[in-house]
Write a protein that holds these residues in place. Structure first.
Motif, PDB file in Angstrom:
ATOM      1  N   ASP A 205       0.875  -1.596   0.308  1.00  0.00           N
ATOM      2  CA  ASP A 205      -0.120   0.158  -0.161  1.00  0.00           C
ATOM      3  C   ASP A 205       0.763   1.361  -0.091  1.00  0.00           C
ATOM      4  O   ASP A 205       0.397   2.611   0.126  1.00  0.00           O
ATOM      5  N   GLY A 206       1.930   1.245  -0.706  1.00  0.00           N
ATOM      6  CA  GLY A 206       2.468   2.227  -1.411  1.00  0.00           C
ATOM      7  C   GLY A 206       3.938   2.621   0.768  1.00  0.00           C
ATOM      8  O   GLY A 206       4.486   3.400   0.171  1.00  0.00           O
ATOM      9  N   ARG A 207       3.697   2.137   1.052  1.00  0.00           N
ATOM     10  CA  ARG A 207       5.009   2.087   2.013  1.00  0.00           C
ATOM     11  C   ARG A 207       5.736   1.042   1.750  1.00  0.00           C
ATOM     12  O   ARG A 207       5.397  -0.219   1.545  1.00  0.00           O
ATOM     13  N   THR A 208       7.141   0.639   2.768  1.00  0.00           N
ATOM     14  CA  THR A 208       7.608   0.168   3.143  1.00  0.00           C
ATOM     15  C   THR A 208       8.081  -0.358   4.218  1.00  0.00           C
ATOM     16  O   THR A 208       8.208   0.517   5.139  1.00  0.00           O
ATOM     17  N   TYR A 209       8.055  -2.169   4.545  1.00  0.00           N
ATOM     18  CA  TYR A 209       7.614  -2.811   5.837  1.00  0.00           C
ATOM     19  C   TYR A 209       9.090  -3.292   5.839  1.00  0.00           C
ATOM     20  O   TYR A 209       9.017  -3.927   5.026  1.00  0.00           O
ATOM     21  N   ARG A 210       9.030  -3.707   7.380  1.00  0.00           N
ATOM     22  CA  ARG A 210      10.636  -4.510   7.469  1.00  0.00           C
ATOM     23  C   ARG A 210       9.348  -5.367   8.482  1.00  0.00           C
ATOM     24  O   ARG A 210       9.165  -5.630   9.297  1.00  0.00           O
ATOM     25  N   ALA A 211       9.729  -6.938   8.633  1.00  0.00           N
ATOM     26  CA  ALA A 211       9.385  -7.957   8.925  1.00  0.00           C
ATOM     27  C   ALA A 211      10.569  -8.460   9.398  1.00  0.00           C
ATOM     28  O   ALA A 211      12.378  -8.595   8.777  1.00  0.00           O
ATOM     29  N   ARG A 212      11.254  -9.465  10.613  1.00  0.00           N
ATOM     30  CA  ARG A 212      11.732  -9.809  11.210  1.00  0.00           C
ATOM     31  C   ARG A 212      11.552 -10.684  11.324  1.00  0.00           C
ATOM     32  O   ARG A 212      10.868 -10.960  11.933  1.00  0.00           O
ATOM     33  N   PHE A 213      12.969 -12.033  10.492  1.00  0.00           N
ATOM     34  CA  PHE A 213      12.967 -13.009  11.369  1.00  0.00           C
ATOM     35  C   PHE A 213      13.803 -13.557  12.044  1.00  0.00           C
ATOM     36  O   PHE A 213      14.914 -13.336  11.996  1.00  0.00           O
ATOM     37  N   VAL A 214      14.006 -14.611  12.716  1.00  0.00           N
ATOM     38  CA  VAL A 214      14.224 -15.825  12.903  1.00  0.00           C
ATOM     39  C   VAL A 214      14.129 -16.995  12.436  1.00  0.00           C
ATOM     40  O   VAL A 214      13.337 -17.840  12.996  1.00  0.00           O
ATOM     41  N   TYR A 215      15.410 -18.061  12.575  1.00  0.00           N
ATOM     42  CA  TYR A 215      15.067 -19.338  11.814  1.00  0.00           C
ATOM     43  C   TYR A 215      14.053 -19.031  10.800  1.00  0.00           C
ATOM     44  O   TYR A 215      13.231 -20.180  10.933  1.00  0.00           O
ATOM     45  N   GLY A 216      13.819 -18.116  10.743  1.00  0.00           N
ATOM     46  CA  GLY A 216      13.023 -18.105   8.839  1.00  0.00           C
ATOM     47  C   GLY A 216      12.336 -17.598   9.694  1.00  0.00           C
ATOM     48  O   GLY A 216      10.443 -17.711   8.448  1.00  0.00           O
ATOM     49  N   LEU A 217      11.330 -17.577  10.683  1.00  0.00           N
ATOM     50  CA  LEU A 217      10.360 -18.023  11.353  1.00  0.00           C
ATOM     51  C   LEU A 217       9.842 -16.195  12.012  1.00  0.00           C
ATOM     52  O   LEU A 217      10.185 -15.193  12.990  1.00  0.00           O
ATOM     53  N   ILE A 218       9.212 -15.561  11.050  1.00  0.00           N
ATOM     54  CA  ILE A 218       8.236 -14.143  11.359  1.00  0.00           C
ATOM     55  C   ILE A 218       8.369 -14.147  13.356  1.00  0.00           C
ATOM     56  O   ILE A 218       7.798 -15.048  13.843  1.00  0.00           O
ATOM     57  N   GLN A 219       8.737 -13.237  13.315  1.00  0.00           N
ATOM     58  CA  GLN A 219       8.807 -11.939  15.016  1.00  0.00           C
ATOM     59  C   GLN A 219       7.704 -11.005  14.892  1.00  0.00           C
ATOM     60  O   GLN A 219       7.712 -10.943  16.465  1.00  0.00           O
ATOM     61  N   ARG A 220       8.253 -10.081  14.255  1.00  0.00           N
ATOM     62  CA  ARG A 220       7.737  -9.010  14.330  1.00  0.00           C
ATOM     63  C   ARG A 220       7.522  -8.383  13.250  1.00  0.00           C
ATOM     64  O   ARG A 220       8.742  -8.230  11.912  1.00  0.00           O
ATOM     65  N   LEU A 221       6.754  -6.788  13.142  1.00  0.00           N
ATOM     66  CA  LEU A 221       6.748  -6.565  11.770  1.00  0.00           C
ATOM     67  C   LEU A 221       7.238  -4.710  11.891  1.00  0.00           C
ATOM     68  O   LEU A 221       6.073  -4.492  13.523  1.00  0.00           O
ATOM     69  N   GLU A 222       7.520  -4.152  11.545  1.00  0.00           N
ATOM     70  CA  GLU A 222       8.368  -2.926  11.881  1.00  0.00           C
ATOM     71  C   GLU A 222       7.691  -1.588  10.775  1.00  0.00           C
ATOM     72  O   GLU A 222       7.876  -2.530   9.254  1.00  0.00           O
TER      73      GLU A 222
END
Length: 177
Positions: A160-177
């Protein structure tokens, strides 16, 4: 202490705690495990990794998890790598995957969907609900970036016109920024 599936899961959660302590606390409660048990499992796994006579790489994973229910191969450039996968009780629907290089060394280890990446909606990007492959399949333009610590991944993606950053540990999502 024997090092089996429960201890392996706790060792993984110790690293996940870096980015999502709340989710790990929930999981510990669900497993009837304490923080002390979490720390002990991590310390045990670390000692095994550095002990001269302890199994290494895929042998260490087999020691903890048993024989892999899935064995396959995957091309990586001009090489063919072995793929081993194990289901883990704390993450149903996912598998812990080890990618082995031609000499048998572990090149990568992380969570995947055994049937392949799944398309997810932005609202599905909640802790422990998707893997790196899901983001790539769902958001064209997703870019993986080296994570800030071992076994951490970062994926930047547009929505939706924004860039988000997803953080993963061992390939599993932990949080979205």
């Amino acid at each position: 202490m024997a090092f089996r599936v429960r201890e392996f899961e706790l060792a993984l959660m110790h690293r996940m705690q870096d980015l999502n302590a709340g989710k790990v606390e929930e999981a510990l409660h669900g497993m009837s495990a304490s923080r002390a048990e979490l720390r002990a499992a991590h310390a045990h796994w670390t000692r095994l990794a550095h002990a001269p006579r302890a199994p290494k790489g895929a042998a260490a994973l087999r020691m903890a998890l048993g024989a892999p229910p899935y064995r396959g191969s995957r091309p990586a450039g001009s090489l063919t790598c072995d793929v081993l996968r194990w289901p883990l009780p704390s993450w149903p629907g996912l598998a812990f995957e080890a990618l082995l290089g031609p000499g048998g060394e572990v090149w990568n280890q992380w969570f995947v969907r055994p049937e392949g990446p799944m398309t997810v909606a932005f609202t599905d990007l909640t802790p422990w609900a998707c893997v790196v492959g899901d983001l790539g399949a769902s958001f064209p333009g997703a870019v993986q970036i080296e994570g800030p610590a071992p076994h951490h991944w970062t994926v930047d993606f547009p929505h939706d016109g924004r860039t988000y950053r997803a953080r993963f540990v061992y390939g599993l999502i932990q949080r979205l920024e």
